[in-house]
Design a protein around this motif. Structure first.
Motif, mmCIF file in Angstrom:
data_model
loop_
_atom_site.group_PDB
_atom_site.id
_atom_site.type_symbol
_atom_site.label_atom_id
_atom_site.label_comp_id
_atom_site.label_asym_id
_atom_site.label_seq_id
_atom_site.Cartn_x
_atom_site.Cartn_y
_atom_site.Cartn_z
ATOM 1 N N UNK A 180 0.853 -1.187 0.000
ATOM 2 C CA UNK A 180 0.000 0.000 0.000
ATOM 3 C C UNK A 180 0.889 1.238 0.000
ATOM 4 N N UNK A 181 0.486 2.226 -0.782
ATOM 5 C CA UNK A 181 1.224 3.486 -0.885
ATOM 6 C C UNK A 181 0.471 4.573 -0.131
ATOM 7 N N UNK A 182 1.201 5.420 0.578
ATOM 8 C CA UNK A 182 0.590 6.515 1.325
ATOM 9 C C UNK A 182 0.349 7.702 0.396
ATOM 10 N N UNK A 183 -0.890 8.175 0.358
ATOM 11 C CA UNK A 183 -1.267 9.314 -0.479
ATOM 12 C C UNK A 183 -1.929 10.384 0.378
ATOM 13 N N UNK A 184 -2.089 11.570 -0.185
ATOM 14 C CA UNK A 184 -2.650 12.720 0.533
ATOM 15 C C UNK A 184 -4.124 12.891 0.179
ATOM 16 N N UNK A 185 -4.971 13.166 1.200
ATOM 17 C CA UNK A 185 -6.394 13.413 0.967
ATOM 18 C C UNK A 185 -6.819 14.718 1.645
ATOM 19 N N UNK A 186 -6.207 15.819 1.230
ATOM 20 C CA UNK A 186 -6.634 17.145 1.696
ATOM 21 C C UNK A 186 -8.101 17.392 1.370
ATOM 22 N N UNK A 187 -8.564 16.807 0.252
ATOM 23 C CA UNK A 187 -9.942 17.039 -0.176
ATOM 24 C C UNK A 187 -10.941 16.478 0.827
ATOM 25 N N UNK A 188 -10.637 15.315 1.417
ATOM 26 C CA UNK A 188 -11.528 14.743 2.425
ATOM 27 C C UNK A 188 -11.623 15.646 3.652
ATOM 28 N N UNK A 189 -10.479 16.196 4.064
ATOM 29 C CA UNK A 189 -10.471 17.054 5.249
ATOM 30 C C UNK A 189 -11.294 18.313 5.011
ATOM 31 N N UNK A 190 -11.127 18.933 3.851
ATOM 32 C CA UNK A 190 -11.891 20.147 3.530
ATOM 33 C C UNK A 190 -13.382 19.851 3.434
ATOM 34 N N UNK A 191 -13.717 18.769 2.763
ATOM 35 C CA UNK A 191 -15.131 18.420 2.572
ATOM 36 C C UNK A 191 -15.795 18.058 3.896
ATOM 37 N N UNK A 196 -19.329 19.207 8.770
ATOM 38 C CA UNK A 196 -19.500 19.446 10.208
ATOM 39 C C UNK A 196 -20.021 20.849 10.476
ATOM 40 N N UNK A 197 -19.601 21.822 9.661
ATOM 41 C CA UNK A 197 -20.066 23.192 9.863
ATOM 42 C C UNK A 197 -21.559 23.346 9.575
ATOM 43 N N UNK A 198 -22.115 22.483 8.742
ATOM 44 C CA UNK A 198 -23.548 22.510 8.508
ATOM 45 C C UNK A 198 -24.314 22.078 9.762
ATOM 46 N N UNK A 199 -23.705 21.224 10.560
ATOM 47 C CA UNK A 199 -24.314 20.784 11.811
ATOM 48 C C UNK A 199 -23.963 21.716 12.969
ATOM 49 N N UNK A 205 -11.306 22.965 11.705
ATOM 50 C CA UNK A 205 -10.583 21.942 10.957
ATOM 51 C C UNK A 205 -10.036 20.866 11.884
ATOM 52 N N UNK A 206 -9.700 21.245 13.110
ATOM 53 C CA UNK A 206 -9.225 20.255 14.081
ATOM 54 C C UNK A 206 -10.326 19.244 14.395
ATOM 55 N N UNK A 207 -11.571 19.721 14.537
ATOM 56 C CA UNK A 207 -12.693 18.809 14.771
ATOM 57 C C UNK A 207 -12.843 17.833 13.607
ATOM 58 N N UNK A 208 -12.722 18.342 12.389
ATOM 59 C CA UNK A 208 -12.848 17.481 11.217
ATOM 60 C C UNK A 208 -11.707 16.471 11.158
ATOM 61 N N UNK A 209 -10.501 16.911 11.480
ATOM 62 C CA UNK A 209 -9.336 16.023 11.463
ATOM 63 C C UNK A 209 -9.480 14.909 12.491
ATOM 64 N N UNK A 210 -9.901 15.268 13.697
ATOM 65 C CA UNK A 210 -10.084 14.266 14.740
ATOM 66 C C UNK A 210 -11.213 13.305 14.386
#
Length: 322
Positions: A180-191, A196-199, A205-210
């Motif tokens: 398995x190769x490690x890739x970046x998913x900045x898009x998931x964090x932003x989305x 979460x902000x809708x709720x 961003x820390x809440x989303x990351x956690x």
């Protein structure tokens, strides 16, 4: 179309006692900055040996790992070493170290003015040099679980013809399996932050990351309204895939100081700045899902004006577009 012309592949490296603590908040696999550091150190050693090549991007495929930590339960502890007594004969302090044994393939983009006939010799020389280097603090040792011919470094030239290029890259990907190769998913964090902000408009961003870094369990009713109704526990996952929290570089927390202005700095000839770790979300992806080398490769992308010194990977651009 991919712009990568040449790849240097160091297959099935066995690394013993690499650093498993990738940042102050994450552990389990070395940070990608450790492999970028390997790339820069290797480039300097090659230049000192009279081999003038340029290494610009790096990718890692993990085939196996053995974290040196206790197993079982919800709490894990690192296997620590007992240090010799100090000069007074007393017990020396135990410094917590996280260690992991790795079986990895490391891939670099490589450019050189050398003739094609010299590529094989350069790859062999690089393999010899890497065998004496540290990777994420770990020692490179012989990998006895893999035949020697599968561990030979390769210089792979990708053809300009798209069909032949895809065919050659497909053969490479098959050699990297299983892994398995490690890739970046900045898009998931932003989305997920926007979700979460809708709720909760105050969600950060820390809440989303956690939230993406853990498995969220919730209780639901099975056969609701019927006589055999019962509660069941389920796992809530906003996205598919093997997602992990990862460090991606450093962010400035001070101004940029002139050389020598800060006492006890390691280098008095270079500008100095205090920083802290930057975090994002990564995804472990099987190589067979990758369409081009850029999906695998990480590169440095600094913004000194914004105080950002970070690594980037383009897999999320293609994956989110699909």
């Amino acid at each position: 179309m991919s712009e990568v012309k040449n790849l240097l592949v160091l297959p099935r490296l066995r690394v013993q006692n690499a650093n498993a603590i990738s940042s102050p908040m994450t552990w389990g696999f070395p940070a990608m900055s450790a492999f970028v550091g390997l790339m820069h150190a290797l480039e300097r050693k090659l230049y000192a040996a009279g081999i003038n090549v340029s290494l610009s991007n790096v990718g890692v495929i993990c085939h196996d790992f053995d974290a040196q930590a206790t197993e079982g339960g919800y709490i894990r502890g690192f296997h620590l070493t007992r240090n010799p007594v100090d000069k007074t004969g007393g017990t020396a302090a135990i410094v917590e170290e996280g260690r992991i044994h790795l079986d990895i393939t490391v891939v670099f983009t490589i450019d050189s003015a050398a003739a094609e006939s010299e590529h094989e010799h350069i790859a062999e020389k690089i393999g010899e040099i890497v065998a004496g280097m540290r990777i994420a603090g770990g020692s490179v040792i012989p990998n006895r679980a893999v035949p020697s011919h599968k561990q030979r470094p390769q210089w792979v030239t990708l053809d300009d013809d798209e069909e032949r290029r895809e065919s050659k890259f497909a053969r490479l990907k098959r050699r990297w399996l299983p892994g398995f190769a490690l890739t970046l998913r900045d898009d998931y964090l932003t989305e997920h932050h926007q979700t979460l902000q809708q709720q909760n408009p105050e969600a950060s961003l820390l809440d989303a990351w956690l939230d993406l870094s853990r498995l969220n369990h919730y209780c639901a009713l099975e056969n609701k309204g019927e006589s055999n109704e019962k509660p069941v526990w389920q796992v809530q996952r906003p996205y598919r895939g093997w997602l992990v929290p990862i460090p991606v570089g450093y962010g400035a927390i001070s101004d940029l100081f002139n050389p020598g202005e800060v006492a006890n700095a390691r280098d008095n000839k270079t500008q100095f700045r205090f920083v802290e770790s930057l975090y994002s979300i990564g995804e472990w992806v099987s190589p067979h899902r990758m369409k081009q080398p850029e999906d695998l490769l990480w590169y440095v992308e600094n913004d000194e004006e914004a105080g950002l010194y970070r690594l980037n990977n383009d897999y999320h651009l293609r994956a989110s577009a699909q």
